[in-house]
Structures are given as C-alpha cells and as structure tokens.
Design an enzyme around this catalytic site. Sequence first.
Site, PDB file in Angstrom:
ATOM      1  N   CYS A 154       0.817  -1.224   0.000  1.00 47.53           N
ATOM      2  CA  CYS A 154       0.000   0.000   0.000  1.00 47.53           C
ATOM      3  C   CYS A 154       0.847   1.269   0.000  1.00 47.53           C
ATOM      4  O   CYS A 154       0.652   2.167  -0.832  1.00 47.53           O
ATOM      5  CB  CYS A 154      -0.975  -0.013   1.181  1.00 47.53           C
ATOM      6  SG  CYS A 154      -0.200   0.105   2.817  1.00 47.53           S
TER       7      CYS A 154
ATOM      8  N   HIS B 181      -5.731   1.975  -4.475  1.00 41.79           N
ATOM      9  CA  HIS B 181      -4.804   1.419  -3.485  1.00 41.79           C
ATOM     10  C   HIS B 181      -4.387   0.004  -3.876  1.00 41.79           C
ATOM     11  O   HIS B 181      -4.982  -0.627  -4.761  1.00 41.79           O
ATOM     12  CB  HIS B 181      -5.437   1.411  -2.088  1.00 41.79           C
ATOM     13  CG  HIS B 181      -6.573   0.444  -1.920  1.00 41.79           C
ATOM     14  ND1 HIS B 181      -6.715  -0.346  -0.802  1.00 41.79           N
ATOM     15  CD2 HIS B 181      -7.624   0.135  -2.723  1.00 41.79           C
ATOM     16  CE1 HIS B 181      -7.812  -1.088  -0.917  1.00 41.79           C
ATOM     17  NE2 HIS B 181      -8.376  -0.810  -2.068  1.00 41.79           N
TER      18      HIS B 181
ATOM     19  N   HIS C 275      -2.599   1.344   6.830  1.00 34.41           N
ATOM     20  CA  HIS C 275      -2.938   1.224   5.409  1.00 34.41           C
ATOM     21  C   HIS C 275      -3.089   2.625   4.828  1.00 34.41           C
ATOM     22  O   HIS C 275      -3.547   3.545   5.507  1.00 34.41           O
ATOM     23  CB  HIS C 275      -4.233   0.433   5.212  1.00 34.41           C
ATOM     24  CG  HIS C 275      -4.527   0.131   3.766  1.00 34.41           C
ATOM     25  ND1 HIS C 275      -3.834  -0.824   3.056  1.00 34.41           N
ATOM     26  CD2 HIS C 275      -5.429   0.664   2.896  1.00 34.41           C
ATOM     27  CE1 HIS C 275      -4.300  -0.866   1.806  1.00 34.41           C
ATOM     28  NE2 HIS C 275      -5.255   0.022   1.691  1.00 34.41           N
TER      29      HIS C 275
END
Length: 371
Positions: free
Chosen positions: A287, A347, A335
């Site tokens: 990520c 993402h 994240h």
Amino acid sequence: MAFCRRVAKPGSGRAAVRTAASAAAVASAAALSAVAAGAEPHDPAGRPAARSAGDRIATLYAQAERATERYNAARTRTQVLRREVDRIQDRVARGQGRVNRMRVALGALAGGQYRTGGIDPGLALLLSGDPAQYLDRAATLERITSRQAAQLRVVQSAQRTLRQERAEAAAKLGKLEHSRRVVARHKRAVQHRLATARRLVNALPPRERESYAHRASRAGGREPGALAGLPPGTLSGSGPGELSGGRLGGRHAAPFSGRAAAAFGAARAALGLPYAWGHAGPTAFDCSGLTQWAYAHAGVAIPRTSQAQAHAGQPVPLSQARPGDLVVYRSDASHVAMYAGNGQVIHAPYPGARVRYDPVDMLPISSITRV
C-alpha cells in the site's frame, strides 16, 4: 467487499487491572503479533465468537499489513544506517591514510635531526671547521624542532579524531546489526500470517474459493464518476500541463496541484498490477509502496511507510479531499490509499489482489494528507 471491513477492537476490562510488568509483556508481544489474542470478538458468555473463514482471512491480512509496514520502516532504517556506516568508514580510511603520511614525514624529520644534532652543541661548535656555518645550521635545527613539535600536535589531534570516528562506526554497526534482526523478525511475522491466510483460502469450499479469487483479482473496475469525462489514459504519466485548468473531470472536481495530478496519473497507470508486500514498484506494490512510487513520479519524495506518510503534508478533512491526497486508515495508520475523487480511492489492497479502486470508507479513516 468481504475483505475491507472493520476489525473488532479488544473489549476486556480485565486488562486494566493487570500489573505494569504484565502490561509491558503484552505490549511487547503485541508489537510482534500486530493484533493481540484478546482482539477476537466474544459472545455474551465470554467465549470466542464463531467467525467465518472470510473474517479470519481478513484479520490475518490486516495483521500482515501491519507487520509489512513495520518491516518497511525497519528496512528503511537499515538502509539509512548502512549509508551512514559507509560514510564513517570512508572517513576512517581517509583519516588513517592521513595519519600514516604524517607519521612518515615526522619520522623522516626526527631521523634527520638525530643525524645532524645528536651530539653536544658545544662539542659540535669546537669540532666545526666553520663556526659561522655551524651557527646557521643550529638556527635551522631549532626551527625544524619547532616545526616537528607542531606536526606532532597535528598528528595527535588526527589520531584523536580517528579514534572518535572508529567508535562512532562501531556504534553504528551495532545499531545496523540490531536493525537487520528487526527486519528479519518482521519478515517472519509477515510470512507466517500470509502462510496461515493461504491455508485458510485453500481450505475454502471450491465455490467460496472461486468467489474469493474473483474478488481478489478484480483490477480497476469502473472509474469514479468524477473521472468518467476524461478519455482513457489521459492522466497516465501526464504532467500538470495536460490537465485543463488544473481540474479533474470538469466542474464537479476540486482544483488540485500539478504534482498531485502527476502522482495520481502514476497511480492510475498502476491499476491492475499485483500487491506484493515490501515492494514499491514498478511492477508490484504494497500500500505505501504504491503511494511513494506514485509521488516519486511527480518528483516528490515521501516516506516509505503509511505511518510516516500520514505526516508527509497538510491534513485535510474528507469533505475537502482532492485527487492525489493520501487517505490513511485504521488507528495505527497501517494502510494508505490515494484519493481518486467522487468517494473513491486507488490502493494496493492485500496479497492476491491487484491495484484497484475502492470506496474511500472501506476502512476506518485515520487521516487525510495533502502532499
């Protein structure tokens, strides 16, 4: 989406009465396991509640992602320390060479002095066939002696500096070795959780496993409505000059900077590429690796981890988010995604999935940052 749900928070009042030592032990264990055993949901009787295989897989992926960000941070620290050690060792090598050269010069000067001035000055004057020439040599010898003393002080100072730099190198090497062990520990944590998740996926009934594989492999999907007015590939590798009026998708989108446009264009170009923990492009990403890589394409250096990226710019509310802003999730900022407009983000979701669009509220939002 089955794997983008909130992870249940620990809910035990008993933890508050534990001793400080027990709390420290629990904290230490949590640092390695990412989610403590007590984080499992419980039924009214206090027994662990039954959870679906999908819930367990999602939890394992969340734990693996936290361990991945810790791995990224430790690896970045290791790389910084390695560069520092290299610089110090280079200085030590050059300093040692300088000291050696000064020692040779000082030794030659001392040897010459011994050969010319190793007898009593009065006797040397009596034996001299030319007293005037002797006195000239004596004055020169005195100047040589003064210069020798000055050079000796320089050598001693250089030796002290060399000892300090060697001590600094030794300390940095110790930190480097510790950082390497931390990297290896977090790597094992990631691998363990991913292996457990893979076993759970493989144990799913065939129809559920096929459904999971379909969800995980979907790449991109339909672009957000704010992007629909753009021709395909408009932002792929584009710069600020290629965007009319600095806006994305016409009057419905807020103005945004040229570097945000370039970063967002790079993220769009990565749609469909696979997630791979510890990777920051160009063919696979985790990520924070995706967002760092995207901003590097815009000529902007941002930190490697999602936790550090949360502080890489100016915080903004979701109501004012623009494409290119970084959306950081979960209370531990484990994240990160890039806002794409119209309530969507791009993402790299989790292992087995590909870079794609998802709703901005897919996970609890921790912060939004404008780089």
